[in-house]
Design a protein around this motif. Structure first.
Motif, PDB file in Angstrom:
ATOM      1  N   ILE A 138      -4.423 -12.478  -5.310  1.00  0.00           N
ATOM      2  CA  ILE A 138      -5.000 -11.860  -6.507  1.00  0.00           C
ATOM      3  C   ILE A 138      -6.312 -11.175  -6.169  1.00  0.00           C
ATOM      4  CG2 ILE A 138      -5.964 -12.315  -8.798  1.00  0.00           C
ATOM      5  CD1 ILE A 138      -3.976 -14.614  -9.071  1.00  0.00           C
ATOM      6  N   VAL A 139      -7.186 -11.890  -5.447  1.00  0.00           N
ATOM      7  CA  VAL A 139      -8.506 -11.345  -5.104  1.00  0.00           C
ATOM      8  C   VAL A 139      -8.363 -10.101  -4.240  1.00  0.00           C
ATOM      9  CG1 VAL A 139     -10.600 -11.787  -3.767  1.00  0.00           C
ATOM     10  CG2 VAL A 139      -9.744 -13.523  -5.351  1.00  0.00           C
ATOM     11  N   TYR A 140      -7.524 -10.167  -3.213  1.00  0.00           N
ATOM     12  CA  TYR A 140      -7.393  -9.022  -2.309  1.00  0.00           C
ATOM     13  C   TYR A 140      -6.693  -7.846  -2.976  1.00  0.00           C
ATOM     14  CZ  TYR A 140      -9.288 -11.247   1.818  1.00  0.00           C
ATOM     15  OH  TYR A 140     -10.149 -11.815   2.719  1.00  0.00           O
ATOM     16  N   SER A 141      -5.754  -8.132  -3.876  1.00  0.00           N
ATOM     17  CA  SER A 141      -5.075  -7.040  -4.583  1.00  0.00           C
ATOM     18  C   SER A 141      -6.028  -6.327  -5.538  1.00  0.00           C
ATOM     19  CB  SER A 141      -3.879  -7.585  -5.367  1.00  0.00           C
ATOM     20  OG  SER A 141      -2.936  -8.156  -4.504  1.00  0.00           O
ATOM     21  N   LEU A 142      -6.925  -7.093  -6.159  1.00  0.00           N
ATOM     22  CA  LEU A 142      -7.857  -6.497  -7.117  1.00  0.00           C
ATOM     23  C   LEU A 142      -9.004  -5.760  -6.421  1.00  0.00           C
ATOM     24  CD1 LEU A 142      -8.125  -9.326  -9.819  1.00  0.00           C
ATOM     25  CD2 LEU A 142      -6.873  -7.178  -9.995  1.00  0.00           C
ATOM     26  N   ARG A 143      -9.463  -6.305  -5.291  1.00  0.00           N
ATOM     27  CA  ARG A 143     -10.651  -5.753  -4.655  1.00  0.00           C
ATOM     28  C   ARG A 143     -10.350  -4.637  -3.659  1.00  0.00           C
ATOM     29  NH1 ARG A 143     -14.888  -5.758  -7.177  1.00  0.00           N
ATOM     30  NH2 ARG A 143     -15.739  -4.998  -5.203  1.00  0.00           N
ATOM     31  N   SER A 144      -9.155  -4.632  -3.070  1.00  0.00           N
ATOM     32  CA  SER A 144      -8.812  -3.595  -2.095  1.00  0.00           C
ATOM     33  C   SER A 144      -8.092  -2.447  -2.803  1.00  0.00           C
ATOM     34  CB  SER A 144      -7.918  -4.190  -0.987  1.00  0.00           C
ATOM     35  OG  SER A 144      -7.474  -3.175  -0.123  1.00  0.00           O
ATOM     36  N   LYS A 145      -8.774  -1.341  -2.981  1.00  0.00           N
ATOM     37  CA  LYS A 145      -8.192  -0.200  -3.688  1.00  0.00           C
ATOM     38  C   LYS A 145      -6.963   0.328  -2.959  1.00  0.00           C
ATOM     39  CE  LYS A 145     -12.611   1.345  -5.667  1.00  0.00           C
ATOM     40  NZ  LYS A 145     -13.601   2.452  -5.719  1.00  0.00           N
ATOM     41  N   HIS A 146      -7.038   0.373  -1.642  1.00  0.00           N
ATOM     42  CA  HIS A 146      -5.925   0.908  -0.846  1.00  0.00           C
ATOM     43  C   HIS A 146      -4.683   0.048  -1.024  1.00  0.00           C
ATOM     44  CE1 HIS A 146      -4.546   3.781   2.000  1.00  0.00           C
ATOM     45  NE2 HIS A 146      -4.335   2.914   2.986  1.00  0.00           N
ATOM     46  N   LEU A 147      -4.862  -1.272  -0.916  1.00  0.00           N
ATOM     47  CA  LEU A 147      -3.732  -2.190  -1.058  1.00  0.00           C
ATOM     48  C   LEU A 147      -3.211  -2.183  -2.492  1.00  0.00           C
ATOM     49  CD1 LEU A 147      -1.932  -4.360   0.216  1.00  0.00           C
ATOM     50  CD2 LEU A 147      -3.691  -6.044  -0.349  1.00  0.00           C
ATOM     51  N   ARG A 148      -4.125  -2.159  -3.453  1.00  0.00           N
ATOM     52  CA  ARG A 148      -3.710  -2.150  -4.858  1.00  0.00           C
ATOM     53  C   ARG A 148      -2.884  -0.913  -5.175  1.00  0.00           C
ATOM     54  NH1 ARG A 148      -8.424  -2.512  -6.945  1.00  0.00           N
ATOM     55  NH2 ARG A 148      -8.744  -0.381  -7.670  1.00  0.00           N
ATOM     56  N   ALA A 149      -3.299   0.237  -4.651  1.00  0.00           N
ATOM     57  CA  ALA A 149      -2.553   1.477  -4.893  1.00  0.00           C
ATOM     58  C   ALA A 149      -1.149   1.402  -4.303  1.00  0.00           C
ATOM     59  CB  ALA A 149      -3.315   2.653  -4.294  1.00  0.00           C
ATOM     60  N   ARG A 150      -1.028   0.794  -3.112  1.00  0.00           N
ATOM     61  CA  ARG A 150       0.288   0.668  -2.485  1.00  0.00           C
ATOM     62  C   ARG A 150       1.197  -0.283  -3.264  1.00  0.00           C
ATOM     63  NH1 ARG A 150      -1.750   4.306  -0.520  1.00  0.00           N
ATOM     64  NH2 ARG A 150      -1.704   5.089   1.619  1.00  0.00           N
ATOM     65  N   ILE A 151       0.623  -1.365  -3.794  1.00  0.00           N
ATOM     66  CA  ILE A 151       1.412  -2.321  -4.580  1.00  0.00           C
ATOM     67  C   ILE A 151       1.908  -1.663  -5.872  1.00  0.00           C
ATOM     68  CG2 ILE A 151       1.313  -4.478  -5.902  1.00  0.00           C
ATOM     69  CD1 ILE A 151      -0.639  -5.531  -3.792  1.00  0.00           C
ATOM     70  N   ILE A 152       1.035  -0.926  -6.547  1.00  0.00           N
ATOM     71  CA  ILE A 152       1.412  -0.236  -7.790  1.00  0.00           C
ATOM     72  C   ILE A 152       2.510   0.786  -7.504  1.00  0.00           C
ATOM     73  CG2 ILE A 152       0.601   1.323  -9.594  1.00  0.00           C
ATOM     74  CD1 ILE A 152      -2.127  -0.111  -9.396  1.00  0.00           C
ATOM     75  N   ARG A 153       2.349   1.531  -6.404  1.00  0.00           N
ATOM     76  CA  ARG A 153       3.357   2.544  -6.037  1.00  0.00           C
ATOM     77  C   ARG A 153       4.705   1.902  -5.751  1.00  0.00           C
ATOM     78  NH1 ARG A 153       1.882   6.110  -0.970  1.00  0.00           N
ATOM     79  NH2 ARG A 153       0.066   6.494  -2.319  1.00  0.00           N
ATOM     80  N   ALA A 154       4.684   0.730  -5.075  1.00  0.00           N
ATOM     81  CA  ALA A 154       5.947   0.051  -4.729  1.00  0.00           C
ATOM     82  C   ALA A 154       6.676  -0.423  -5.988  1.00  0.00           C
ATOM     83  CB  ALA A 154       5.648  -1.139  -3.815  1.00  0.00           C
ATOM     84  N   PHE A 155       5.925  -0.943  -6.979  1.00  0.00           N
ATOM     85  CA  PHE A 155       6.566  -1.423  -8.203  1.00  0.00           C
ATOM     86  C   PHE A 155       7.033  -0.271  -9.084  1.00  0.00           C
ATOM     87  CE2 PHE A 155       4.498  -5.499  -7.254  1.00  0.00           C
ATOM     88  CZ  PHE A 155       5.545  -6.359  -7.554  1.00  0.00           C
TER      89      PHE A 155
END
Length: 309
Positions: free
Chosen positions: A290-307
């Motif tokens: 949760i922390v890394y998904s919220l704080r890392s913009k790059h990772l968060r963008a990739r997760i959103i794109r995948a879903f």
């Protein structure tokens, strides 16, 4: 007669306990525990999948994050069978060998996670304080060797303690106060002198998690000394490191706190020790993705794109 005495003084199983005094509502307590396990397993699995399938995340920072996710998954899987067995089905028995295997994996994975957090702190230190050497230091072969050392360290620390535990006879009450096996608790069930195991266990905790925490602290002191002169650099460093700092605080405060209370907190409430045990094993694996998904913009963008796909 000797065979009879052995069976008398060595029970065949340990008995696990949920939350003492709350047996009537164990089924309801299992609901938040199940949710925490689902969040932990799904969250860490998603992070692993995204990092594995996205070539743009093939960087040391994300490789270390995938190591952290693997150790969190292992920690969750190690405790799921007995914890949910207690709260859902009231299944309390665990054999000696299964108990020793569980405590070995729990403590080994905690040591591995501590090592990975130290590597992540070193990664941030080099990236901020010596960026020109970053690519030459964190090559893929060297990262693989670092990961192997983390695993070997966890095994080397916990294997002797587990072997020592197996040599004891257990003639006291074999009822554990948690729904999983921990070294400190199983050790107290022995009807032998546990001084060596107690001192060695505390020593290994201090030279692994304690030393790791000290080195992480020193790395952040060096980072602050590097960026303190420039406000812009300070803000950039803080935004880069804040997720790692959160993971460090969650992991070490719960882990070291539980170890200290179990060894020296004889006057503390048993409920406090039980709750700290659950916090130590359930919260870090759940919060890290949760922390890394919220704080890392790059990772968060990739997760959103995948879903979205």
């Amino acid at each position: 007669m000797s065979a009879v005495n052995d069976t008398k003084f060595t029970p065949a199983v340990f008995l696990l306990t949920g939350i003492s005094g709350q047996e009537d509502i164990h089924l309801w307590i299992s609901v938040p525990f199940c949710l925490m396990y689902i969040i932990s397993i799904v969250g860490n699995s998603v992070i692993l999948f995204i990092i594995k399938t996205d070539p743009s995340l093939d960087e040391p920072m994300y490789i270390f994050l995938s190591m952290l996710a693997i150790s969190d998954l292992g920690l969750s899987i190690s405790t799921i069978p007995t914890m949910l067995g207690i709260f859902l089905f009231n299944f309390r028995e665990i054999s000696f060998n299964a108990c020793f295997a569980q405590l070995f994996f729990i403590h080994s994975l905690q040591c591995i996670e501590s090592s990975v957090l130290l590597l992540m702190a070193f990664d941030r230190f080099i990236a901020i304080c010596n960026p020109l050497r970053y690519a030459s230091i964190f090559t893929l072969p060297r990262i693989a060797k670092m990961g192997l050392v983390c695993v070997l360290r966890g095994v080397a620390v916990m294997l002797p303690l587990t072997i020592l535990l197996k040599q004891f006879r257990y003639c006291q009450a074999n009822v554990l106060s948690h729904s999983y096996c921990l070294h400190q608790e199983v050790m107290k069930m022995a009807c032998a002198d546990i001084t060596v195991n107690n001192i060695f266990g505390l020593f290994t905790k201090l030279v692994t998690m304690g030393l790791d925490l000290l080195l992480i602290f020193l790395s952040y002191v060096m980072i602050l000394k590097t960026v303190i002169a420039s406000y812009a650099e300070f803000v950039r460093a803080l935004s880069t490191c804040v997720s790692h700092l959160c993971a460090v605080l969650i992991f070490y405060i719960s882990g070291i706190g539980l170890s200290v209370v179990q060894r020296f907190g004889n006057s503390s409430s048993p409920l406090v020790q039980i709750l700290m045990g659950y916090v130590c094993l359930l919260v870090p694996p759940m919060m890290n993705p949760i922390v890394y998904s919220l704080r890392s913009k790059h990772l968060r963008a990739r997760i959103i794109r995948a879903f979205k796909k």
